[in-house]
Design a protein around this motif. Structure first.
Motif, PDB file in Angstrom:
ATOM      1  N   SER A  34      23.239  49.060  -6.474  1.00  0.00           N
ATOM      2  CA  SER A  34      22.089  49.668  -7.142  1.00  0.00           C
ATOM      3  C   SER A  34      22.353  51.029  -7.776  1.00  0.00           C
ATOM      4  O   SER A  34      21.600  51.465  -8.633  1.00  0.00           O
ATOM      5  CB  SER A  34      20.937  49.836  -6.146  1.00  0.00           C
ATOM      6  N   LYS A  35      23.395  51.712  -7.318  1.00  0.00           N
ATOM      7  CA  LYS A  35      23.620  53.085  -7.771  1.00  0.00           C
ATOM      8  C   LYS A  35      24.997  53.240  -8.426  1.00  0.00           C
ATOM      9  O   LYS A  35      25.689  54.221  -8.218  1.00  0.00           O
ATOM     10  CB  LYS A  35      23.477  54.043  -6.589  1.00  0.00           C
ATOM     11  N   CYS A  36      25.343  52.279  -9.241  1.00  0.00           N
ATOM     12  CA  CYS A  36      26.660  52.220  -9.878  1.00  0.00           C
ATOM     13  C   CYS A  36      26.495  52.369 -11.388  1.00  0.00           C
ATOM     14  O   CYS A  36      25.463  52.012 -11.946  1.00  0.00           O
ATOM     15  CB  CYS A  36      27.294  50.862  -9.540  1.00  0.00           C
ATOM     16  N   GLY A  37      27.522  52.857 -12.034  1.00  0.00           N
ATOM     17  CA  GLY A  37      27.497  52.942 -13.487  1.00  0.00           C
ATOM     18  C   GLY A  37      27.356  51.582 -14.151  1.00  0.00           C
ATOM     19  O   GLY A  37      26.905  51.472 -15.292  1.00  0.00           O
ATOM     20  N   PHE A  38      27.727  50.527 -13.428  1.00  0.00           N
ATOM     21  CA  PHE A  38      27.618  49.168 -13.965  1.00  0.00           C
ATOM     22  C   PHE A  38      26.295  48.494 -13.599  1.00  0.00           C
ATOM     23  O   PHE A  38      26.042  47.359 -14.008  1.00  0.00           O
ATOM     24  CB  PHE A  38      28.786  48.301 -13.476  1.00  0.00           C
ATOM     25  N   THR A  39      25.440  49.173 -12.847  1.00  0.00           N
ATOM     26  CA  THR A  39      24.169  48.588 -12.411  1.00  0.00           C
ATOM     27  C   THR A  39      23.341  48.016 -13.558  1.00  0.00           C
ATOM     28  O   THR A  39      22.697  46.977 -13.384  1.00  0.00           O
ATOM     29  CB  THR A  39      23.355  49.614 -11.594  1.00  0.00           C
ATOM     30  N   PRO A  40      23.346  48.609 -14.765  1.00  0.00           N
ATOM     31  CA  PRO A  40      22.584  48.005 -15.862  1.00  0.00           C
ATOM     32  C   PRO A  40      23.008  46.567 -16.190  1.00  0.00           C
ATOM     33  O   PRO A  40      22.286  45.858 -16.897  1.00  0.00           O
ATOM     34  CB  PRO A  40      22.836  48.957 -17.037  1.00  0.00           C
ATOM     35  N   GLN A  41      24.152  46.124 -15.666  1.00  0.00           N
ATOM     36  CA  GLN A  41      24.550  44.730 -15.880  1.00  0.00           C
ATOM     37  C   GLN A  41      23.550  43.759 -15.249  1.00  0.00           C
ATOM     38  O   GLN A  41      23.503  42.582 -15.620  1.00  0.00           O
ATOM     39  CB  GLN A  41      25.962  44.468 -15.346  1.00  0.00           C
ATOM     40  N   TYR A  42      22.746  44.227 -14.301  1.00  0.00           N
ATOM     41  CA  TYR A  42      21.679  43.374 -13.763  1.00  0.00           C
ATOM     42  C   TYR A  42      20.838  42.802 -14.902  1.00  0.00           C
ATOM     43  O   TYR A  42      20.415  41.643 -14.855  1.00  0.00           O
ATOM     44  CB  TYR A  42      20.759  44.176 -12.839  1.00  0.00           C
ATOM     45  N   LYS A  43      20.578  43.604 -15.921  1.00  0.00           N
ATOM     46  CA  LYS A  43      19.750  43.160 -17.059  1.00  0.00           C
ATOM     47  C   LYS A  43      20.407  41.968 -17.751  1.00  0.00           C
ATOM     48  O   LYS A  43      19.755  40.955 -18.008  1.00  0.00           O
ATOM     49  CB  LYS A  43      19.543  44.312 -18.040  1.00  0.00           C
ATOM     50  N   GLU A  44      21.699  42.066 -18.044  1.00  0.00           N
ATOM     51  CA  GLU A  44      22.396  40.962 -18.706  1.00  0.00           C
ATOM     52  C   GLU A  44      22.536  39.756 -17.791  1.00  0.00           C
ATOM     53  O   GLU A  44      22.491  38.618 -18.256  1.00  0.00           O
ATOM     54  CB  GLU A  44      23.775  41.412 -19.202  1.00  0.00           C
ATOM     55  N   LEU A  45      22.720  39.998 -16.496  1.00  0.00           N
ATOM     56  CA  LEU A  45      22.799  38.875 -15.562  1.00  0.00           C
ATOM     57  C   LEU A  45      21.466  38.123 -15.550  1.00  0.00           C
ATOM     58  O   LEU A  45      21.443  36.885 -15.551  1.00  0.00           O
ATOM     59  CB  LEU A  45      23.153  39.366 -14.155  1.00  0.00           C
ATOM     60  N   GLU A  46      20.365  38.851 -15.560  1.00  0.00           N
ATOM     61  CA  GLU A  46      19.049  38.200 -15.589  1.00  0.00           C
ATOM     62  C   GLU A  46      18.830  37.484 -16.918  1.00  0.00           C
ATOM     63  O   GLU A  46      18.238  36.402 -16.951  1.00  0.00           O
ATOM     64  CB  GLU A  46      17.935  39.201 -15.308  1.00  0.00           C
ATOM     65  N   GLU A  47      19.337  38.054 -18.013  1.00  0.00           N
ATOM     66  CA  GLU A  47      19.238  37.365 -19.307  1.00  0.00           C
ATOM     67  C   GLU A  47      19.998  36.044 -19.276  1.00  0.00           C
ATOM     68  O   GLU A  47      19.519  35.028 -19.789  1.00  0.00           O
ATOM     69  CB  GLU A  47      19.750  38.265 -20.428  1.00  0.00           C
TER      70      GLU A  47
END
Length: 160
Positions: A34-47
Protein backbone atom coordinates in the motif's frame (compact mmCIF):
# COMPACT_ATOMS: atom_id res chain seq x y z
CA UNK A 1 -1.54 -32.02 -13.19
CA UNK A 2 0.54 -28.96 -12.34
CA UNK A 3 1.74 -28.59 -8.76
CA UNK A 4 0.37 -25.06 -9.00
CA UNK A 5 -3.11 -26.47 -8.44
CA UNK A 6 -2.02 -28.18 -5.22
CA UNK A 7 -1.26 -24.83 -3.55
CA UNK A 8 -3.65 -23.65 -0.85
CA UNK A 9 -2.77 -20.16 0.39
CA UNK A 10 -4.97 -18.30 2.84
CA UNK A 11 -7.27 -15.48 1.90
CA UNK A 12 -7.50 -12.21 3.83
CA UNK A 13 -9.90 -13.83 6.33
CA UNK A 14 -7.55 -16.74 7.01
CA UNK A 15 -9.62 -19.21 4.97
CA UNK A 16 -8.03 -21.60 2.46
CA UNK A 17 -8.07 -20.33 -1.13
CA UNK A 18 -7.49 -23.55 -3.11
CA UNK A 19 -5.69 -23.00 -6.38
CA UNK A 20 -7.44 -26.16 -7.68
CA UNK A 21 -10.37 -23.79 -8.33
CA UNK A 22 -8.19 -21.90 -10.83
CA UNK A 23 -7.91 -24.80 -13.29
CA UNK A 24 -8.55 -23.61 -16.82
CA UNK A 25 -7.88 -19.96 -15.98
CA UNK A 26 -5.04 -17.61 -16.83
CA UNK A 27 -3.76 -16.30 -13.49
CA UNK A 28 -1.76 -13.17 -12.72
CA UNK A 29 -0.17 -13.16 -9.26
CA UNK A 30 1.31 -9.96 -7.82
CA UNK A 31 3.02 -9.20 -4.50
CA UNK A 32 1.44 -5.90 -3.50
CA UNK A 33 1.97 -3.12 -0.96
CA UNK A 34 0.00 0.00 0.00
CA UNK A 35 2.87 2.42 0.60
CA UNK A 36 5.12 1.73 -2.38
CA UNK A 37 6.05 3.85 -5.36
CA UNK A 38 4.46 1.13 -7.49
CA UNK A 39 1.18 1.13 -5.53
CA UNK A 40 -0.63 3.04 -8.33
CA UNK A 41 -0.33 -0.20 -10.33
CA UNK A 42 -3.42 -1.31 -8.38
CA UNK A 43 -5.37 0.93 -10.79
CA UNK A 44 -4.04 -0.88 -13.87
CA UNK A 45 -4.49 -4.27 -12.23
CA UNK A 46 -8.15 -3.42 -11.58
CA UNK A 47 -8.49 -2.21 -15.18
CA UNK A 48 -7.20 -5.60 -16.35
CA UNK A 49 -9.59 -7.28 -13.94
CA UNK A 50 -12.53 -5.39 -15.48
CA UNK A 51 -11.29 -5.96 -19.04
CA UNK A 52 -11.27 -9.73 -18.50
CA UNK A 53 -14.41 -9.95 -16.35
CA UNK A 54 -16.41 -12.99 -17.42
CA UNK A 55 -13.38 -14.55 -19.10
CA UNK A 56 -11.09 -17.24 -17.73
CA UNK A 57 -8.70 -14.81 -16.02
CA UNK A 58 -7.99 -14.36 -12.32
CA UNK A 59 -5.80 -11.68 -10.76
CA UNK A 60 -4.55 -12.31 -7.21
CA UNK A 61 -2.73 -9.90 -4.93
CA UNK A 62 -0.51 -11.05 -2.08
CA UNK A 63 0.35 -8.24 0.34
CA UNK A 64 3.95 -8.33 1.53
CA UNK A 65 5.77 -6.17 4.08
CA UNK A 66 9.30 -7.39 3.29
CA UNK A 67 10.36 -4.41 1.20
CA UNK A 68 10.88 -1.24 3.19
CA UNK A 69 7.94 -1.99 5.51
CA UNK A 70 5.61 -0.78 2.75
CA UNK A 71 2.66 -2.96 3.75
CA UNK A 72 2.28 -2.47 7.52
CA UNK A 73 -1.51 -2.88 7.69
CA UNK A 74 -3.59 -5.84 8.78
CA UNK A 75 -5.95 -7.64 6.39
CA UNK A 76 -8.89 -5.31 7.10
CA UNK A 77 -6.79 -2.16 6.62
CA UNK A 78 -5.30 -3.50 3.38
CA UNK A 79 -8.73 -4.42 1.97
CA UNK A 80 -10.13 -1.01 2.90
CA UNK A 81 -7.16 0.79 1.32
CA UNK A 82 -7.44 -1.19 -1.94
CA UNK A 83 -11.17 -0.68 -2.21
CA UNK A 84 -11.31 3.01 -1.25
CA UNK A 85 -8.27 4.18 -3.20
CA UNK A 86 -8.29 1.95 -6.28
CA UNK A 87 -11.69 0.24 -6.41
CA UNK A 88 -10.00 -3.16 -6.28
CA UNK A 89 -12.43 -6.05 -6.76
CA UNK A 90 -9.97 -8.89 -7.42
CA UNK A 91 -8.94 -11.01 -4.42
CA UNK A 92 -6.21 -9.62 -2.19
CA UNK A 93 -5.19 -12.61 -0.11
CA UNK A 94 -3.39 -13.01 3.21
CA UNK A 95 -0.22 -11.00 3.88
CA UNK A 96 2.81 -13.21 3.32
CA UNK A 97 6.58 -13.31 2.98
CA UNK A 98 7.85 -13.86 -0.55
CA UNK A 99 11.55 -14.34 0.28
CA UNK A 100 13.53 -16.05 3.00
CA UNK A 101 12.90 -18.99 5.30
CA UNK A 102 9.27 -18.02 5.86
CA UNK A 103 8.39 -17.50 2.19
CA UNK A 104 4.88 -18.67 1.43
CA UNK A 105 4.69 -21.95 -0.56
CA UNK A 106 3.03 -20.07 -3.43
CA UNK A 107 6.11 -17.91 -3.86
CA UNK A 108 8.50 -20.78 -3.26
CA UNK A 109 6.82 -22.52 -6.18
CA UNK A 110 6.58 -19.47 -8.48
CA UNK A 111 10.24 -18.57 -7.98
CA UNK A 112 11.31 -22.18 -8.62
CA UNK A 113 9.52 -22.09 -11.97
CA UNK A 114 10.66 -18.72 -13.30
CA UNK A 115 13.78 -16.84 -12.29
CA UNK A 116 14.03 -13.08 -12.49
CA UNK A 117 16.63 -10.72 -13.88
CA UNK A 118 20.12 -12.22 -14.16
CA UNK A 119 18.75 -15.62 -13.15
CA UNK A 120 18.01 -14.51 -9.59
CA UNK A 121 15.13 -16.32 -7.94
CA UNK A 122 14.40 -13.94 -5.06
CA UNK A 123 11.69 -11.33 -5.44
CA UNK A 124 13.43 -7.99 -5.86
CA UNK A 125 10.60 -5.61 -4.80
CA UNK A 126 6.86 -5.09 -4.53
CA UNK A 127 4.64 -5.56 -7.58
CA UNK A 128 6.59 -8.33 -9.29
CA UNK A 129 4.17 -10.34 -11.38
CA UNK A 130 3.85 -13.98 -12.40
CA UNK A 131 1.61 -15.09 -15.28
CA UNK A 132 0.29 -18.65 -15.22
CA UNK A 133 -1.38 -20.34 -18.20
CA UNK A 134 -4.61 -22.37 -18.17
CA UNK A 135 -2.67 -25.55 -17.38
CA UNK A 136 -0.94 -24.14 -14.30
CA UNK A 137 2.41 -23.45 -15.96
CA UNK A 138 4.30 -20.31 -14.95
CA UNK A 139 4.94 -18.74 -18.35
CA UNK A 140 6.19 -15.23 -17.57
CA UNK A 141 7.70 -13.25 -14.74
CA UNK A 142 7.57 -9.46 -14.84
CA UNK A 143 9.57 -6.97 -12.80
CA UNK A 144 8.02 -4.25 -10.67
CA UNK A 145 8.53 -1.69 -13.43
CA UNK A 146 6.46 -3.74 -15.90
CA UNK A 147 3.08 -2.08 -16.24
CA UNK A 148 0.06 -4.35 -15.80
CA UNK A 149 -1.61 -2.92 -18.92
CA UNK A 150 1.34 -4.20 -20.99
CA UNK A 151 0.60 -7.77 -19.85
CA UNK A 152 -2.81 -7.76 -21.55
CA UNK A 153 -1.38 -8.86 -24.91
CA UNK A 154 0.17 -11.96 -23.33
CA UNK A 155 -3.07 -12.71 -21.46
CA UNK A 156 -4.92 -12.52 -24.78
CA UNK A 157 -2.47 -15.03 -26.29
CA UNK A 158 -2.96 -17.43 -23.39
CA UNK A 159 -6.75 -17.23 -23.66
CA UNK A 160 -6.69 -18.49 -27.26
Amino acid sequence: MSKFYELKPLDAKGQVYPFAELKGKVVLIVNVASKCGFTPQYKELEELNKKYAGKDVQILGFPCNQFGGQEPGNAEEIASFCSLNYGVTFPVLNKIDVNGDKADPVYQYLKSQKSGVLGLTRIKWNFEKFLIDKKGNVVERYSSISKPKDIGTKIDELLK
